[in-house]
Motif scaffolding. Structure first.
Motif, PDB file in Angstrom:
ATOM      1  N   ARG A  51       0.812  -1.212   0.000  1.00  0.00           N
ATOM      2  CA  ARG A  51       0.000   0.000   0.000  1.00  0.00           C
ATOM      3  C   ARG A  51       0.847   1.264   0.000  1.00  0.00           C
ATOM      4  NH1 ARG A  51      -5.445   1.075   3.373  1.00  0.00           N
ATOM      5  NH2 ARG A  51      -5.814   3.139   2.546  1.00  0.00           N
ATOM      6  N   TRP A  52       1.934   1.266   0.779  1.00  0.00           N
ATOM      7  CA  TRP A  52       2.827   2.417   0.875  1.00  0.00           C
ATOM      8  C   TRP A  52       4.264   1.975   0.610  1.00  0.00           C
ATOM      9  CZ3 TRP A  52      -0.660   1.867   5.174  1.00  0.00           C
ATOM     10  CH2 TRP A  52      -1.753   2.723   5.101  1.00  0.00           C
ATOM     11  N   PRO A  53       4.638   1.784  -0.649  1.00  0.00           N
ATOM     12  CA  PRO A  53       5.969   1.239  -0.953  1.00  0.00           C
ATOM     13  C   PRO A  53       7.119   2.138  -0.506  1.00  0.00           C
ATOM     14  CG  PRO A  53       4.815   1.836  -2.969  1.00  0.00           C
ATOM     15  CD  PRO A  53       3.853   2.008  -1.849  1.00  0.00           C
ATOM     16  N   LYS A  54       6.924   3.440  -0.514  1.00  0.00           N
ATOM     17  CA  LYS A  54       8.007   4.330  -0.103  1.00  0.00           C
ATOM     18  C   LYS A  54       8.349   4.127   1.378  1.00  0.00           C
ATOM     19  CE  LYS A  54       9.381   9.152  -0.313  1.00  0.00           C
ATOM     20  NZ  LYS A  54       8.966  10.487  -0.720  1.00  0.00           N
ATOM     21  N   HIS A  55       7.339   4.007   2.205  1.00  0.00           N
ATOM     22  CA  HIS A  55       7.572   3.770   3.630  1.00  0.00           C
ATOM     23  C   HIS A  55       8.159   2.379   3.857  1.00  0.00           C
ATOM     24  CE1 HIS A  55       5.585   7.472   4.573  1.00  0.00           C
ATOM     25  NE2 HIS A  55       4.473   7.084   3.981  1.00  0.00           N
ATOM     26  N   GLY A  56       7.766   1.421   3.051  1.00  0.00           N
ATOM     27  CA  GLY A  56       8.315   0.067   3.154  1.00  0.00           C
ATOM     28  C   GLY A  56       9.798   0.037   2.858  1.00  0.00           C
ATOM     29  N   ARG A  57      10.245   0.852   1.912  1.00  0.00           N
ATOM     30  CA  ARG A  57      11.678   0.914   1.607  1.00  0.00           C
ATOM     31  C   ARG A  57      12.469   1.452   2.786  1.00  0.00           C
ATOM     32  NH1 ARG A  57      10.934   3.415  -4.207  1.00  0.00           N
ATOM     33  NH2 ARG A  57       9.160   4.020  -3.108  1.00  0.00           N
ATOM     34  N   TRP A  58      11.950   2.459   3.440  1.00  0.00           N
ATOM     35  CA  TRP A  58      12.637   3.006   4.608  1.00  0.00           C
ATOM     36  C   TRP A  58      12.711   1.966   5.725  1.00  0.00           C
ATOM     37  CZ3 TRP A  58      15.632   7.033   5.125  1.00  0.00           C
ATOM     38  CH2 TRP A  58      15.531   8.056   4.218  1.00  0.00           C
ATOM     39  N   THR A  59      11.636   1.226   5.906  1.00  0.00           N
ATOM     40  CA  THR A  59      11.627   0.199   6.950  1.00  0.00           C
ATOM     41  C   THR A  59      12.606  -0.904   6.611  1.00  0.00           C
ATOM     42  OG1 THR A  59       9.287   0.684   7.294  1.00  0.00           O
ATOM     43  CG2 THR A  59      10.133  -1.318   8.285  1.00  0.00           C
ATOM     44  N   ASP A  60      12.634  -1.329   5.359  1.00  0.00           N
ATOM     45  CA  ASP A  60      13.607  -2.353   4.947  1.00  0.00           C
ATOM     46  C   ASP A  60      15.032  -1.884   5.183  1.00  0.00           C
ATOM     47  OD1 ASP A  60      11.723  -4.163   4.164  1.00  0.00           O
ATOM     48  OD2 ASP A  60      11.822  -3.627   2.040  1.00  0.00           O
ATOM     49  N   TRP A  61      15.282  -0.638   4.840  1.00  0.00           N
ATOM     50  CA  TRP A  61      16.625  -0.102   5.034  1.00  0.00           C
ATOM     51  C   TRP A  61      16.974  -0.066   6.524  1.00  0.00           C
ATOM     52  CZ3 TRP A  61      18.264   4.339   7.579  1.00  0.00           C
ATOM     53  CH2 TRP A  61      19.609   4.637   7.413  1.00  0.00           C
ATOM     54  N   ALA A  68      16.135  -4.550   0.759  1.00  0.00           N
ATOM     55  CA  ALA A  68      16.678  -3.196   0.643  1.00  0.00           C
ATOM     56  C   ALA A  68      18.033  -3.229  -0.049  1.00  0.00           C
ATOM     57  CB  ALA A  68      16.808  -2.558   2.021  1.00  0.00           C
ATOM     58  N   LYS A  69      18.834  -4.226   0.248  1.00  0.00           N
ATOM     59  CA  LYS A  69      20.145  -4.348  -0.396  1.00  0.00           C
ATOM     60  C   LYS A  69      19.989  -4.609  -1.893  1.00  0.00           C
ATOM     61  CE  LYS A  69      22.287  -6.160   3.748  1.00  0.00           C
ATOM     62  NZ  LYS A  69      22.809  -7.349   4.404  1.00  0.00           N
ATOM     63  N   ARG A  70      19.042  -5.469  -2.256  1.00  0.00           N
ATOM     64  CA  ARG A  70      18.819  -5.762  -3.679  1.00  0.00           C
ATOM     65  C   ARG A  70      18.375  -4.511  -4.420  1.00  0.00           C
ATOM     66  NH1 ARG A  70      16.292 -10.448  -1.655  1.00  0.00           N
ATOM     67  NH2 ARG A  70      14.278  -9.473  -1.932  1.00  0.00           N
ATOM     68  N   ARG A  71      17.476  -3.729  -3.814  1.00  0.00           N
ATOM     69  CA  ARG A  71      17.016  -2.509  -4.475  1.00  0.00           C
ATOM     70  C   ARG A  71      18.149  -1.512  -4.639  1.00  0.00           C
ATOM     71  NH1 ARG A  71      12.152  -3.545  -1.921  1.00  0.00           N
ATOM     72  NH2 ARG A  71      12.704  -2.466  -0.026  1.00  0.00           N
ATOM     73  N   ALA A  72      19.006  -1.396  -3.636  1.00  0.00           N
ATOM     74  CA  ALA A  72      20.136  -0.463  -3.727  1.00  0.00           C
ATOM     75  C   ALA A  72      21.103  -0.895  -4.824  1.00  0.00           C
ATOM     76  CB  ALA A  72      20.856  -0.382  -2.391  1.00  0.00           C
ATOM     77  N   GLU A  73      21.353  -2.194  -4.933  1.00  0.00           N
ATOM     78  CA  GLU A  73      22.243  -2.692  -5.988  1.00  0.00           C
ATOM     79  C   GLU A  73      21.632  -2.460  -7.365  1.00  0.00           C
ATOM     80  OE1 GLU A  73      22.818  -6.752  -4.944  1.00  0.00           O
ATOM     81  OE2 GLU A  73      24.166  -6.273  -3.284  1.00  0.00           O
TER      82      GLU A  73
END
Length: 84
Positions: A51-61, A68-73
């Protein structure tokens, strides 16, 4: 471990009243324990991220999750390919 995580999440507003960012770290530790040891919390977290992917990225980080590591790579590879 799950009950310890719940305790830390409940304790975080009390610790947050003390000056400094302590409540945030207590909450993060408790949420991390809950996320690791409960399938129900994992399902809720996945729904939250959809529902809120931007907030999910911060939580993963913040939790240092593998996603989060895969997305950063992937982001680094894309930026390298665009600069060529």
């Amino acid at each position: 471990m799950f009950s310890l995580g719940c305790f830390l999440v409940i304790l975080s507003p009390i610790v947050g009243a003390i000056p400094g960012p302590g409540g945030m770290f207590v909450f993060a530790a408790g949420f991390g324990l809950m996320l690791r040891y409960s399938k129900w919390v994992k399902r809720r977290y996945v729904l939250f991220k959809r529902r809120w992917p931007k907030h999910g990225r911060w939580t993963d980080w913040g939790l240092r999750r593998a996603s989060a590591k895969r997305r950063a790579e992937r982001k680094a590879r894309l930026s390298e390919s665009r600069s060529d």
